[in-house]
Scaffold this active site. Structure first.
Site, short mmCIF file in Angstrom:
data_model
loop_
_atom_site.label_atom_id
_atom_site.label_comp_id
_atom_site.label_asym_id
_atom_site.label_seq_id
_atom_site.Cartn_x
_atom_site.Cartn_y
_atom_site.Cartn_z
N ASP A 26 0.83 -1.21 0.00
CA ASP A 26 0.00 0.00 0.00
C ASP A 26 0.87 1.26 0.00
O ASP A 26 1.95 1.28 0.59
CB ASP A 26 -0.90 -0.01 1.24
CG ASP A 26 -2.10 0.91 1.09
OD1 ASP A 26 -2.32 1.41 -0.02
OD2 ASP A 26 -2.80 1.11 2.09
N HIS A 43 2.97 3.32 -8.93
CA HIS A 43 2.81 1.91 -9.24
C HIS A 43 4.05 1.37 -9.97
O HIS A 43 4.49 0.23 -9.71
CB HIS A 43 1.56 1.69 -10.09
CG HIS A 43 0.29 1.99 -9.36
ND1 HIS A 43 -0.05 1.37 -8.18
CD2 HIS A 43 -0.73 2.85 -9.64
CE1 HIS A 43 -1.23 1.83 -7.76
NE2 HIS A 43 -1.66 2.72 -8.63
N LEU A 137 11.99 -20.14 -4.12
CA LEU A 137 10.92 -19.31 -3.56
C LEU A 137 9.62 -19.47 -4.34
O LEU A 137 9.63 -19.46 -5.57
CB LEU A 137 11.36 -17.84 -3.59
CG LEU A 137 10.32 -16.81 -3.14
CD1 LEU A 137 10.08 -16.88 -1.64
CD2 LEU A 137 10.76 -15.40 -3.55
#
Length: 252
Positions: A26, A43, A137
């Site tokens: 956020d 973004h 991962l």
């Protein structure tokens, strides 16, 4: 059968480094506004932060990283921002997936894909297939995802698959149909940007997750900020319903 049991069913092993970290990224828009830039600039910068956090997780040997990229409620944002986010999503897949594959990272996307363009769905599926056999991962991106949607779709699948158990379902029956049945429940949840809520993210899976909130905006969430979150986690007493005295009687 689910690969991992729930913390409400069995006390999971606790490690110094979280096995699974889930993040709400956020603050991209506010980061841009502070610099008198359009929200889309935030973004774009946020994608760079994702790259950095992925590297840190590999270095720390975090097994699973789950990122909330776009919620089912984010469609309420201005149309031009939603359009940009979809195009950014596509560009990120084109640019980053080969690098993920080279680094033995497995990419999985969760969420309702029905509202995505066919070209984006095709790229998502191709990216998942390319990295499917990687053993490093596990990077999960939640896009058009909502926790309530996840539970409802799991219930629907469970009822269809096992109608003979109607009236006798329990957690062990539902868990295999949740979007993240392939992963252990998150040990650490991080939300950047100063808000202190989980915003319909992994509602089922966060039952016993340690929550960490920071005012740092996502584009500024650097190595130091991530390490601070890990250190906070390491100071928590993970009881899972037990008492502190019980913990002192057994190894952590």
């Amino acid at each position: 059968m689910a690969l991992f049991s729930s913390a409400t069913q069995r006390v999971p092993p606790v490690s110094e480094v979280p096995k699974h970290v889930a993040v709400i990224m956020d603050g991209n828009g506010r980061w841009a506004r502070k610099r008198f830039l359009p929200r889309i600039a935030g973004h774009k910068r946020g994608v760079e932060t994702v790259r950095d956090i992925v590297k840190q997780c590999i270095e720390l040997k975090v097994g699973y990283l789950t990122l909330f990229a776009f919620s089912s409620e984010n469609w309420r944002r201005p149309p031009e921002e939603v359009s940009f986010l979809m195009s950014l999503f596509m560009e990120a897949l084109k640019r980053e997936v080969s690098k993920l594959h080279q680094n033995n990272i497995k990419l999985i996307m969760i969420g309702d894909r029905s509202r995505f363009d066919a070209s984006l769905i095709e790229k998502i599926e191709a990216s998942e297939q390319l990295t499917a056999n990687n053993t490093g991962l596990v990077l999960t991106i939640a896009a058009n995802y909502g926790g309530r949607w996840d539970i409802l779709q799991a219930v629907t699948k469970m009822q269809k698959a096992e109608p003979e158990l109607a009236g006798a379902y329990d957690e062990t029956h539902l868990t295999p149909y949740l979007s993240m049945s392939y992963a252990p429940e998150p040990d650490l949840f991080i939300r950047t940007g100063g808000e202190k809520r989980i915003s319909n993210f992994l509602l089922w899976q966060l039952a016993y997750t340690e929550l960490y909130f920071t005012d740092t905006l996502w584009p500024d969430f650097n190595e130091s900020a991530f390490n601070a979150a890990i250190q906070s986690y390491q100071q928590r007493e993970r009881r899972f319903g037990r008492t502190s005295e019980q913990l002192s009687e057994s190894p952590r």
